[in-house]
Design an enzyme around this catalytic site. Structure first.
Site, PDB file in Angstrom:
ATOM      1  N   HIS A   1      37.375  38.176  19.574  1.00 45.70           N
ATOM      2  CA  HIS A   1      38.150  38.958  17.875  1.00 45.70           C
ATOM      3  C   HIS A   1      40.094  38.664  17.837  1.00 45.70           C
ATOM      4  O   HIS A   1      40.685  38.589  19.235  1.00 45.70           O
ATOM      5  CB  HIS A   1      37.767  40.651  17.734  1.00 45.70           C
ATOM      6  CG  HIS A   1      38.222  41.278  18.286  1.00 45.70           C
ATOM      7  ND1 HIS A   1      37.115  41.530  19.515  1.00 45.70           N
ATOM      8  CD2 HIS A   1      39.296  42.001  19.176  1.00 45.70           C
ATOM      9  CE1 HIS A   1      37.429  42.881  20.462  1.00 45.70           C
ATOM     10  NE2 HIS A   1      38.499  42.659  20.306  1.00 45.70           N
TER      11      HIS A   1
HETATM   12  C1  T46 Z   1      39.871  44.993  22.295  1.00 52.30           C
HETATM   13  C2  T46 Z   1      38.893  44.884  23.047  1.00 52.30           C
HETATM   14  C3  T46 Z   1      39.933  44.506  24.443  1.00 52.30           C
HETATM   15  C4  T46 Z   1      34.151  52.846  18.690  1.00 52.30           C
HETATM   16  O1  T46 Z   1      33.626  53.171  18.239  1.00 52.30           O
HETATM   17  N1  T46 Z   1      35.722  52.866  19.189  1.00 52.30           N
HETATM   18  C5  T46 Z   1      36.223  52.175  19.288  1.00 52.30           C
HETATM   19  O2  T46 Z   1      37.617  52.811  19.869  1.00 52.30           O
HETATM   20  C6  T46 Z   1      35.705  50.985  20.151  1.00 52.30           C
HETATM   21  C7  T46 Z   1      36.942  49.917  21.089  1.00 52.30           C
HETATM   22  C8  T46 Z   1      35.108  50.163  20.377  1.00 52.30           C
HETATM   23  N2  T46 Z   1      33.881  51.421  19.565  1.00 52.30           N
HETATM   24  C9  T46 Z   1      32.588  50.883  18.945  1.00 52.30           C
HETATM   25  C10 T46 Z   1      32.213  49.194  18.849  1.00 52.30           C
HETATM   26  C11 T46 Z   1      31.013  48.801  19.017  1.00 52.30           C
HETATM   27  O3  T46 Z   1      29.785  49.200  18.369  1.00 52.30           O
HETATM   28  O4  T46 Z   1      31.614  50.414  19.696  1.00 52.30           O
HETATM   29  C12 T46 Z   1      31.212  49.382  20.167  1.00 52.30           C
HETATM   30  C13 T46 Z   1      31.621  48.141  21.435  1.00 52.30           C
HETATM   31  O5  T46 Z   1      32.679  47.524  20.594  1.00 52.30           O
HETATM   32  P1  T46 Z   1      33.531  45.932  20.815  1.00 52.30           P
HETATM   33  O6  T46 Z   1      32.284  45.463  20.864  1.00 52.30           O
HETATM   34  O7  T46 Z   1      34.847  45.714  19.833  1.00 52.30           O
HETATM   35  O8  T46 Z   1      33.949  46.032  22.207  1.00 52.30           O
HETATM   36  P2  T46 Z   1      34.679  44.376  22.935  1.00 52.30           P
HETATM   37  O9  T46 Z   1      34.482  44.565  24.253  1.00 52.30           O
HETATM   38  O10 T46 Z   1      33.811  43.691  22.277  1.00 52.30           O
HETATM   39  O11 T46 Z   1      35.803  44.700  22.046  1.00 52.30           O
HETATM   40  C14 T46 Z   1      36.319  45.488  22.451  1.00 52.30           C
HETATM   41  C15 T46 Z   1      37.401  46.675  21.710  1.00 52.30           C
HETATM   42  O12 T46 Z   1      36.933  47.411  20.240  1.00 52.30           O
HETATM   43  C16 T46 Z   1      38.815  45.642  21.208  1.00 52.30           C
HETATM   44  O13 T46 Z   1      39.821  46.000  20.289  1.00 52.30           O
HETATM   45  O14 T46 Z   1      40.313  44.818  21.958  1.00 52.30           O
HETATM   46  O15 T46 Z   1      37.860  45.455  23.540  1.00 52.30           O
END
Ligand code: T46
Length: 133
Positions: A50
């Protein structure tokens, strides 16, 4: 010019070990509103996929290592994070993916805003469109 903006943090070390201090608008170039960390990622897992519209972040591997792919729609760059004294700044409209996590990797992220799903762009074509505007 490369996409990766690396920040070298000052290490306050002595014979007892090392210490790094991170401060809003000082060695971190924004006000920190959120900190999260990613760990326990299997070797073959890729995360991210993303871009953010506005969010600014600094990624720091406080332990272990991982790779981060950065893509501004024209150039791509892979950065290896394996040093807790170095932060990778990732601003808005940079597509990013994290992969090759070592088993002991702890990827800590300092973020300029509270969590907001509306700030995410998950679709690569939409990202390219927004990048061109
Ligand atoms: C990014 C990269 C480097 C939350 O509820 N609160 C939060 O602050 C974050 C970061 C995530 N979440 C929830 C959203 C999803 O249901 O945790 C779950 C896993 O997050 P996500 O799939 O977005 O994780 P990554 O590793 O793909 O991305 C993360 C960050 O979301 C993103 O902003 O830049 O790490």
């Amino acid at each position: 010019m490369g996409l990766a903006k690396m920040i070298q943090f000052n290490v306050l070390g002595d014979e007892r070990g090392q210490l790094i201090s991170l401060e809003s608008n000082k060695n971190v170039p924004f006000a920190i509103n959120r900190i999260y960390y990613i760990y326990g990622v299997e070797l073959d897992v890729r995360r991210g996929f993303h871009a953010h519209k506005k969010l600014e972040q600094i990624l720091i591997c406080t332990s272990g290592s991982c790779n981060v792919l950065l893509d501004d729609g024209i150039k791509k760059q892979v950065v290896r994070l394996d040093n807790p004294t170095i932060g990778l700044f990732v601003g808005g409209l940079i597509w990013h993916e994290m992969y090759d996590f070592s088993p002991e990797c702890v990827l800590m992220v300092l973020a300029s805003e509270h969590y907001d799903e509306a700030d995410y762009i998950h679709d690569y074509e939409r990202f390219l469109k927004e990048e061109r505007q």
